[in-house]
Scaffold this motif. Structure first.
Motif, mmCIF file in Angstrom:
data_model
loop_
_atom_site.group_PDB
_atom_site.id
_atom_site.type_symbol
_atom_site.label_atom_id
_atom_site.label_comp_id
_atom_site.label_asym_id
_atom_site.label_seq_id
_atom_site.Cartn_x
_atom_site.Cartn_y
_atom_site.Cartn_z
ATOM 1 N N ARG A 11 8.535 0.800 -6.016
ATOM 2 C CA ARG A 11 8.072 2.002 -6.705
ATOM 3 C C ARG A 11 6.569 1.920 -6.943
ATOM 4 O O ARG A 11 6.075 0.963 -7.522
ATOM 5 N N CYS A 12 5.882 2.960 -6.537
ATOM 6 C CA CYS A 12 4.431 3.030 -6.751
ATOM 7 C C CYS A 12 4.165 3.373 -8.217
ATOM 8 O O CYS A 12 4.685 4.369 -8.721
ATOM 9 N N PRO A 13 3.342 2.593 -8.923
ATOM 10 C CA PRO A 13 3.064 2.888 -10.332
ATOM 11 C C PRO A 13 2.134 4.083 -10.507
ATOM 12 O O PRO A 13 2.092 4.686 -11.578
ATOM 13 N N ALA A 14 1.395 4.454 -9.475
ATOM 14 C CA ALA A 14 0.439 5.550 -9.597
ATOM 15 C C ALA A 14 1.096 6.917 -9.426
ATOM 16 O O ALA A 14 0.864 7.838 -10.208
ATOM 17 N N CYS A 15 1.924 7.074 -8.395
ATOM 18 C CA CYS A 15 2.496 8.399 -8.127
ATOM 19 C C CYS A 15 4.014 8.431 -8.291
ATOM 20 O O CYS A 15 4.601 9.497 -8.255
ATOM 21 N N GLY A 16 4.655 7.268 -8.428
ATOM 22 C CA GLY A 16 6.097 7.233 -8.648
ATOM 23 C C GLY A 16 6.931 7.327 -7.391
ATOM 24 O O GLY A 16 8.154 7.428 -7.462
ATOM 25 N N LEU B 240 0.857 -1.171 0.000
ATOM 26 C CA LEU B 240 0.000 0.000 0.000
ATOM 27 C C LEU B 240 0.898 1.228 0.000
ATOM 28 O O LEU B 240 1.766 1.367 0.873
ATOM 29 N N CYS B 241 0.706 2.101 -0.997
ATOM 30 C CA CYS B 241 1.538 3.307 -1.079
ATOM 31 C C CYS B 241 1.206 4.243 0.082
ATOM 32 O O CYS B 241 0.038 4.528 0.359
ATOM 33 N N ALA B 242 2.245 4.715 0.770
ATOM 34 C CA ALA B 242 2.057 5.597 1.922
ATOM 35 C C ALA B 242 1.699 7.016 1.505
ATOM 36 O O ALA B 242 1.192 7.797 2.307
ATOM 37 N N VAL B 243 1.931 7.378 0.229
ATOM 38 C CA VAL B 243 1.686 8.750 -0.221
ATOM 39 C C VAL B 243 0.292 8.891 -0.836
ATOM 40 O O VAL B 243 -0.496 9.727 -0.424
ATOM 41 N N CYS B 244 -0.022 8.043 -1.832
ATOM 42 C CA CYS B 244 -1.298 8.205 -2.534
ATOM 43 C C CYS B 244 -2.325 7.144 -2.144
ATOM 44 O O CYS B 244 -3.489 7.247 -2.538
ATOM 45 N N GLY B 245 -1.907 6.115 -1.419
ATOM 46 C CA GLY B 245 -2.854 5.098 -0.984
ATOM 47 C C GLY B 245 -3.180 4.055 -2.023
ATOM 48 O O GLY B 245 -4.094 3.267 -1.840
ATOM 49 N N HIS B 246 -2.439 4.039 -3.113
ATOM 50 C CA HIS B 246 -2.672 3.060 -4.181
ATOM 51 C C HIS B 246 -2.425 1.651 -3.635
ATOM 52 O O HIS B 246 -1.331 1.365 -3.149
ATOM 53 N N PRO B 247 -3.411 0.763 -3.723
ATOM 54 C CA PRO B 247 -3.257 -0.561 -3.118
ATOM 55 C C PRO B 247 -2.666 -1.614 -4.052
ATOM 56 O O PRO B 247 -2.472 -2.756 -3.640
HETATM 57 ZN ZN LIG Z 1 1.598 6.180 -4.723
#
Ligand SMILES: [Zn+2]
Length: 77
Positions: free
Chosen positions: A56-61, A20-27
């Motif tokens: 690396r989060c694919p949604a926000c990088g 789970l991304c800590a910045v944007c919440g992308h699961p």
């Molecule tokens: Zn993210």
């Protein structure tokens, strides 16, 4: 005598992990990457200096640094 030395940094994808991304919440799944740094002589790697794991989060990088233990447990499932 000329000696060419330096550092080589390479990264290798190590699969997808569920985080789970800590910045944007992308699961969704994030790319796990292992980055290695080596000392080189004449562009030939001769001494490993260290490695680090990142997701690396694919949604926000956002890049999240992981410990080797965390990366191993995520890869194991
Ligand atoms: Zn993210």
């Amino acid at each position: 005598m000329l000696v060419i030395f330096g550092l080589s940094r390479k990264e290798r994808p190590a699969g997808l992990v569920a985080l789970l991304c800590a910045v944007c919440g992308h699961p969704g799944p994030q790319q796990l990457v292992r980055r290695r740094t080596r000392f080189t002589v004449f562009f030939v790697p001769v001494l490993p200096l260290g490695s680090r794991w990142e997701a690396r989060c694919p949604a926000c990088g956002t890049v999240r640094r992981l410990s080797a233990r965390e990366a191993r447990s995520l890869r194991a499932g």
